[in-house]
Design a protein around this motif. Structure first.
Motif, PDB file in Angstrom:
ATOM      1  N   ALA A 125       0.832  -1.210   0.000  1.00  9.30           N
ATOM      2  CA  ALA A 125       0.000   0.000   0.000  1.00  9.30           C
ATOM      3  C   ALA A 125       0.866   1.259   0.000  1.00  9.30           C
ATOM      4  O   ALA A 125       0.558   2.236  -0.707  1.00  9.30           O
ATOM      5  CB  ALA A 125      -0.926  -0.009   1.215  1.00  9.30           C
ATOM      6  N   ASP A 126       1.948   1.243   0.792  1.00  6.21           N
ATOM      7  CA  ASP A 126       2.885   2.378   0.790  1.00  6.21           C
ATOM      8  C   ASP A 126       3.439   2.618  -0.608  1.00  6.21           C
ATOM      9  O   ASP A 126       3.532   3.761  -1.069  1.00  6.21           O
ATOM     10  CB  ASP A 126       4.062   2.102   1.734  1.00  6.21           C
ATOM     11  N   GLU A 127       3.838   1.534  -1.274  1.00  8.82           N
ATOM     12  CA  GLU A 127       4.448   1.675  -2.602  1.00  8.82           C
ATOM     13  C   GLU A 127       3.439   2.224  -3.614  1.00  8.82           C
ATOM     14  O   GLU A 127       3.805   2.990  -4.509  1.00  8.82           O
ATOM     15  CB  GLU A 127       5.015   0.341  -3.074  1.00  8.82           C
ATOM     16  N   CYS A 128       2.179   1.840  -3.473  1.00  4.33           N
ATOM     17  CA  CYS A 128       1.145   2.424  -4.337  1.00  4.33           C
ATOM     18  C   CYS A 128       1.073   3.936  -4.116  1.00  4.33           C
ATOM     19  O   CYS A 128       1.008   4.714  -5.081  1.00  4.33           O
ATOM     20  CB  CYS A 128      -0.214   1.787  -4.040  1.00  4.33           C
ATOM     21  N   HIS A 129       1.112   4.350  -2.845  1.00  2.00           N
ATOM     22  CA  HIS A 129       1.105   5.774  -2.537  1.00  2.00           C
ATOM     23  C   HIS A 129       2.340   6.467  -3.117  1.00  2.00           C
ATOM     24  O   HIS A 129       2.254   7.583  -3.653  1.00  2.00           O
ATOM     25  CB  HIS A 129       1.066   5.982  -1.021  1.00  2.00           C
ATOM     26  N   HIS A 130       3.506   5.806  -2.981  1.00  2.00           N
ATOM     27  CA  HIS A 130       4.735   6.434  -3.466  1.00  2.00           C
ATOM     28  C   HIS A 130       4.709   6.624  -4.979  1.00  2.00           C
ATOM     29  O   HIS A 130       5.121   7.664  -5.484  1.00  2.00           O
ATOM     30  CB  HIS A 130       5.944   5.589  -3.076  1.00  2.00           C
ATOM     31  N   SER A 131       4.250   5.595  -5.688  1.00  2.08           N
ATOM     32  CA  SER A 131       4.200   5.713  -7.146  1.00  2.08           C
ATOM     33  C   SER A 131       3.225   6.807  -7.565  1.00  2.08           C
ATOM     34  O   SER A 131       3.484   7.569  -8.506  1.00  2.08           O
ATOM     35  CB  SER A 131       3.810   4.369  -7.765  1.00  2.08           C
ATOM     36  N   THR A 132       2.088   6.891  -6.854  1.00  2.17           N
ATOM     37  CA  THR A 132       1.142   7.973  -7.121  1.00  2.17           C
ATOM     38  C   THR A 132       1.775   9.334  -6.837  1.00  2.17           C
ATOM     39  O   THR A 132       1.612  10.290  -7.610  1.00  2.17           O
ATOM     40  CB  THR A 132      -0.124   7.799  -6.253  1.00  2.17           C
ATOM     41  N   MET A 133       2.513   9.414  -5.732  1.00  2.78           N
ATOM     42  CA  MET A 133       3.172  10.666  -5.342  1.00  2.78           C
ATOM     43  C   MET A 133       4.208  11.083  -6.383  1.00  2.78           C
ATOM     44  O   MET A 133       4.264  12.258  -6.777  1.00  2.78           O
ATOM     45  CB  MET A 133       3.837  10.485  -3.971  1.00  2.78           C
ATOM     46  N   PHE A 134       5.012  10.128  -6.848  1.00  2.00           N
ATOM     47  CA  PHE A 134       6.018  10.455  -7.856  1.00  2.00           C
ATOM     48  C   PHE A 134       5.349  10.890  -9.159  1.00  2.00           C
ATOM     49  O   PHE A 134       5.811  11.818  -9.832  1.00  2.00           O
ATOM     50  CB  PHE A 134       6.930   9.259  -8.112  1.00  2.00           C
ATOM     51  N   GLY A 135       4.266  10.203  -9.530  1.00  2.00           N
ATOM     52  CA  GLY A 135       3.550  10.601 -10.743  1.00  2.00           C
ATOM     53  C   GLY A 135       2.975  12.000 -10.619  1.00  2.00           C
ATOM     54  O   GLY A 135       3.028  12.791 -11.569  1.00  2.00           O
ATOM     55  N   ARG A 136       2.435  12.308  -9.441  1.00  2.00           N
ATOM     56  CA  ARG A 136       1.883  13.643  -9.210  1.00  2.00           C
ATOM     57  C   ARG A 136       2.993  14.698  -9.254  1.00  2.00           C
ATOM     58  O   ARG A 136       2.796  15.813  -9.762  1.00  2.00           O
ATOM     59  CB  ARG A 136       1.178  13.662  -7.848  1.00  2.00           C
ATOM     60  N   MET A 137       4.176  14.351  -8.717  1.00  2.00           N
ATOM     61  CA  MET A 137       5.286  15.299  -8.752  1.00  2.00           C
ATOM     62  C   MET A 137       5.740  15.562 -10.194  1.00  2.00           C
ATOM     63  O   MET A 137       6.011  16.711 -10.568  1.00  2.00           O
ATOM     64  CB  MET A 137       6.468  14.791  -7.926  1.00  2.00           C
ATOM     65  N   ILE A 138       5.802  14.508 -11.004  1.00  2.00           N
ATOM     66  CA  ILE A 138       6.190  14.677 -12.404  1.00  2.00           C
ATOM     67  C   ILE A 138       5.201  15.591 -13.118  1.00  2.00           C
ATOM     68  O   ILE A 138       5.579  16.471 -13.895  1.00  2.00           O
ATOM     69  CB  ILE A 138       6.306  13.307 -13.101  1.00  2.00           C
ATOM     70  N   GLU A 139       3.907  15.394 -12.819  1.00  2.00           N
ATOM     71  CA  GLU A 139       2.879  16.269 -13.387  1.00  2.00           C
ATOM     72  C   GLU A 139       3.104  17.715 -12.933  1.00  2.00           C
ATOM     73  O   GLU A 139       3.018  18.656 -13.733  1.00  2.00           O
ATOM     74  CB  GLU A 139       1.499  15.778 -12.941  1.00  2.00           C
ATOM     75  N   TRP A 140       3.373  17.913 -11.633  1.00  2.00           N
ATOM     76  CA  TRP A 140       3.607  19.258 -11.099  1.00  2.00           C
ATOM     77  C   TRP A 140       4.851  19.884 -11.729  1.00  2.00           C
ATOM     78  O   TRP A 140       4.868  21.095 -12.018  1.00  2.00           O
ATOM     79  CB  TRP A 140       3.765  19.187  -9.577  1.00  2.00           C
ATOM     80  N   LEU A 141       5.868  19.087 -11.992  1.00  2.00           N
ATOM     81  CA  LEU A 141       7.097  19.603 -12.595  1.00  2.00           C
ATOM     82  C   LEU A 141       6.866  20.084 -14.020  1.00  2.00           C
ATOM     83  O   LEU A 141       7.621  20.920 -14.529  1.00  2.00           O
ATOM     84  CB  LEU A 141       8.184  18.525 -12.584  1.00  2.00           C
ATOM     85  N   GLY A 142       5.841  19.555 -14.673  1.00  2.00           N
ATOM     86  CA  GLY A 142       5.543  19.976 -16.036  1.00  2.00           C
ATOM     87  C   GLY A 142       6.530  19.445 -17.059  1.00  2.00           C
ATOM     88  O   GLY A 142       6.831  20.120 -18.048  1.00  2.00           O
ATOM     89  N   VAL A 143       7.029  18.224 -16.827  1.00  2.00           N
ATOM     90  CA  VAL A 143       7.999  17.610 -17.733  1.00  2.00           C
ATOM     91  C   VAL A 143       7.459  16.263 -18.197  1.00  2.00           C
ATOM     92  O   VAL A 143       6.483  15.757 -17.640  1.00  2.00           O
ATOM     93  CB  VAL A 143       9.367  17.424 -17.029  1.00  2.00           C
ATOM     94  N   PRO A 144       8.085  15.666 -19.220  1.00  2.00           N
ATOM     95  CA  PRO A 144       7.611  14.351 -19.681  1.00  2.00           C
ATOM     96  C   PRO A 144       7.769  13.287 -18.597  1.00  2.00           C
ATOM     97  O   PRO A 144       8.590  13.408 -17.685  1.00  2.00           O
ATOM     98  CB  PRO A 144       8.525  14.053 -20.880  1.00  2.00           C
ATOM     99  N   SER A 145       6.986  12.237 -18.721  1.00  2.00           N
ATOM    100  CA  SER A 145       7.118  11.081 -17.834  1.00  2.00           C
ATOM    101  C   SER A 145       8.130  10.132 -18.467  1.00  2.00           C
ATOM    102  O   SER A 145       7.836   9.454 -19.447  1.00  2.00           O
ATOM    103  CB  SER A 145       5.764  10.387 -17.660  1.00  2.00           C
ATOM    104  N   TYR A 146       9.338  10.130 -17.931  1.00  2.00           N
ATOM    105  CA  TYR A 146      10.424   9.342 -18.518  1.00  2.00           C
ATOM    106  C   TYR A 146      10.261   7.877 -18.126  1.00  2.00           C
ATOM    107  O   TYR A 146      10.611   7.470 -17.020  1.00  2.00           O
ATOM    108  CB  TYR A 146      11.772   9.868 -18.033  1.00  2.00           C
ATOM    109  N   GLY A 147       9.719   7.109 -19.032  1.00  2.00           N
ATOM    110  CA  GLY A 147       9.489   5.697 -18.739  1.00  2.00           C
ATOM    111  C   GLY A 147      10.716   4.847 -18.992  1.00  2.00           C
ATOM    112  O   GLY A 147      11.717   5.321 -19.539  1.00  2.00           O
ATOM    113  N   PRO A 148      10.667   3.573 -18.603  1.00  2.00           N
ATOM    114  CA  PRO A 148      11.808   2.672 -18.778  1.00  2.00           C
ATOM    115  C   PRO A 148      11.998   2.276 -20.236  1.00  2.00           C
ATOM    116  O   PRO A 148      11.031   2.169 -21.000  1.00  2.00           O
ATOM    117  CB  PRO A 148      11.430   1.460 -17.925  1.00  2.00           C
TER     118      PRO A 148
END
Length: 310
Positions: A125-148
């Motif tokens: 559950a923590d990791e789900c929150h973390h991934s959501t948090m990182f995704g939200r931060m990337i959105e806030w940064l206004g940059v592309p989502s650099y995938g693998p």
């Protein structure tokens, strides 16, 4: 700088202390109840960007100190920090998703009434929150989502096969988490860094301390009594996971999006002693643990040496 208090110091003079599995899980559950966050409400995502604020520590950027760094404008340098922190966050998301699959497979072997099982689900559950948090931060940064890239996807597929034992799974998990933890632990207390990025780092460091203890102790238990061939397989494959993690932290498109020549930027980053030292610094804790567990013995040490980590 003030250290981030995680309430989970469990090593004395660098030495491992393994508790009973249920005792550890019970303590981790108590810590989760005491100190957990919801990034949707515990981070002010409406904060504006600020002139002069970095998005991660400049000294930890891949091009810091290079000739190309000296040629960049101050704005390009700040923009590089914005894109690199997003790239590192995207790496974190990917590995957290791999971890969740491995952890659920591990928990399938344990009694649902056990504290070990219950904490494991808490970590998912923590990791789900973390991934959501990182995704939200990337959105806030206004940059592309650099995938693998393709190489990382192949590694993820390998991590789901029987060739990957639990020691490799928990050891690889610990390595990735510890590298991100070192960078974020420093960034969380650096007042040059924007408050949103500092808060993301703080939350991740506090909650990831529990995950690192869980992985650390499971690695130690798995190594106890491990047969020769399984131990050799672990020694050979673990540095592969570490090498891929180090390589993909900064996506090459970061350089293009900052207006740099990608080939030149990649070459200067690869040869950059500051960046090499950052990787060594960030990896010092997991490499020390692997050495303690005998995973750097024999020919496998050559792989760690080639990475500059042993």
């Amino acid at each position: 700088m003030t250290a981030v208090d995680t309430d989970l110091d469990y090593r004395t003079n660098g030495k491992h202390r393994t508790s009973d599995r249920e005792t550890t899980a019970e303590r981790l559950l108590r810590s989760s109840a005491k100190l957990s966050f919801d990034p949707t409400v515990d981070i002010d995502w409406d904060l504006p960007h600020e002139d002069g604020k970095w998005y991660m520590q400049p000294e930890r950027l891949s091009l810091y100190g290079t000739d190309l760094w000296q040629e960049m404008t101050p704005q390009q340098q700040v923009d590089l920090s914005r894109h690199e922190v997003a790239s590192i966050a995207a790496t974190g998301i990917f590995f957290e998703m791999v971890l969740m699959r491995m952890l659920l497979k591990h928990l399938g072997k344990h009694d649902a009434q056990s504290k070990h099982f219950q904490y494991g689900l808490t970590e998912v559950a923590d990791e789900c929150h973390h991934s959501t948090m990182f995704g939200r931060m990337i959105e806030w940064l206004g940059v592309p989502s650099y995938g693998p890239g393709r190489k990382v996807r192949r590694l993820a597929e390998l991590m789901q096969t029987p060739v990957i034992n639990e020691a490799i799974a928990f050891g690889g998990t610990y390595y990735v988490e510890a590298v991100l933890d070192a960078i974020q632990r420093e960034g969380a207390t650096d007042e040059r860094v924007h408050d949103v990025c500092r808060r993301v780092s703080y939350i991740h460091v506090v909650e990831e301390a529990r995950h690192m203890r869980y992985a650390d102790e499971e690695l130690a238990r798995t190594m106890d009594g491990m047969g020769f061939l399984d131990r050799q397989r672990t020694r050979v494959l673990l540095p592969l996971v570490a090498a891929v993690c180090n390589e993909i932290l900064i996506h090459p498109r970061v350089y293009a999006n900052v207006g740099l020549d990608v080939d030149r930027a990649k070459a200067e980053a690869a040869a950059n002693p500051y960046w090499q030292e950052t990787i060594r610094w960030a990896a010092r804790k997991p490499v020390g643990i692997f050495r303690e567990q005998g995973l750097l013995d024999g020919p496998a040490v050559l792989a760690w040496t080639r990475m500059g980590l042993a």
